[in-house]
Scaffold this motif. Structure first.
Motif, short mmCIF file in Angstrom:
data_model
loop_
_atom_site.label_atom_id
_atom_site.label_comp_id
_atom_site.label_asym_id
_atom_site.label_seq_id
_atom_site.Cartn_x
_atom_site.Cartn_y
_atom_site.Cartn_z
N GLN A 188 0.82 -1.20 0.00
CA GLN A 188 0.00 0.00 0.00
C GLN A 188 0.86 1.26 0.00
OE1 GLN A 188 -3.45 0.20 -0.25
NE2 GLN A 188 -2.91 2.35 -0.60
N ASP A 192 0.91 4.16 -2.80
CA ASP A 192 0.67 5.55 -2.42
C ASP A 192 1.76 6.47 -2.97
OD1 ASP A 192 -1.61 4.86 -1.06
OD2 ASP A 192 -0.67 4.84 0.93
N GLN A 222 -6.92 -3.50 -1.01
CA GLN A 222 -5.97 -2.45 -0.64
C GLN A 222 -4.59 -2.73 -1.21
OE1 GLN A 222 -7.08 0.43 1.05
NE2 GLN A 222 -8.95 -0.62 0.42
N SER A 223 -4.60 -3.32 -2.38
CA SER A 223 -3.36 -3.71 -3.05
C SER A 223 -3.72 -4.12 -4.47
CB SER A 223 -2.70 -4.88 -2.32
OG SER A 223 -1.61 -5.38 -3.05
#
Length: 251
Positions: A188, A192, A222-223
């Motif tokens: 993550q 980002d 989330q990936s």
């Protein structure tokens, strides 16, 4: 670095695996044994991978001279074969309600084995070296498929299909862990950091399906990729396929 099973002398390897010969240490000499040498090798590989494994390093960890090991273990090839066999004993042997539950249990136990001993992924099973622990594990894993309508060859093929999926999933999990450790960034955190640049070069209108699917995956995991989800999804698909094969035998 890839090592290969069965690279040592066959007769000596099998004698070690089944302990048909065991040297009794002489008075005044260090209390060496095949088991102590193998456990030292496993500890080294667990800590630093197979690249750290050598007869010299094993001897140093035991506080003995390198040459003293060769009375018990002829070389690195034979040592790796016995290490691989030894760690198989840690997999569970609990009975499951049905064949599907059994295979799911087998898959998760083997994934846990790879997580405990990631160096197993650095050993290519070039030859099946049948030691007592490998034999016991194989027998248990097959027994859950006994009597469901598959031939003996199909039972072996189904098991190998599941174990192949586990190995592939373990590689993904190990790679993710190694990458995070070496870069100091979680997946993550990496995304980002990359997002501002990506937004300037990636045009969703040009790649609409990739943008839509990639966005859904990123939101779900989330990936960009979840090894855990890949393992569970793939396992369910394999078990569904096995179910169709079994059902076809009942028609």
């Amino acid at each position: 670095m890839i090592e290969h099973t069965g690279s040592g002398d066959p007769a000596r390897t099998l004698a070690l695996l089944w302990r048909t010969q065991e040297r009794v240490s002489r008075k005044g000499k260090p209390d060496l044994s095949v088991d102590r040498i193998v456990q030292a090798g496993i500890s080294l590989a667990d800590a630093d991978g197979l690249k750290a494994l050598s007869m010299r390093r094993v001897a140093e960890s035991l506080g003995v001279g390198t040459m003293s090991l060769y009375t018990y273990v002829p070389g690195k090839g034979e040592l790796i074969d016995v290490m691989v066999d030894t760690v198989q004993a840690a997999t569970g042997r609990e009975a499951a309600e049905g064949w599907r539950e059994h295979l799911a249990y087998v898959a998760r136990e083997n994934l846990a084995l790879y997580r405990r001993h990631p160096w197993l992924l650095q050993v290519a099973p070039s030859r099946t070296v049948l030691g007592p622990q490998v034999a016991a594990k194989y027998d248990f894993e097959l027994r859950g498929l006994e009597g469901v309508g598959l031939s003996d060859v199909e039972m072996d093929s189904v098991l190998n299909l599941v174990l192949g999926h586990v190995q592939n999933s373990a590689r993904g999990l190990t790679a993710a862990a190694v990458t995070e450790k070496e870069t100091g960034l979680t997946d993550q955190q990496w995304w980002d950091a990359a997002a501002p640049v990506l937004m300037t070069v990636f045009d969703p209108a040009r790649f609409p399906v990739a943008a839509r699917v990639g966005g859904a995956v990123g939101e779900a995991h989330q990936s960009a990729f979840s090894p855990e989800h890949s393992f569970e999804f793939g396992l369910e698909m394999i078990l569904d396929g096995v179910n169709r094969l079994i059902e076809s035998r009942r028609l």
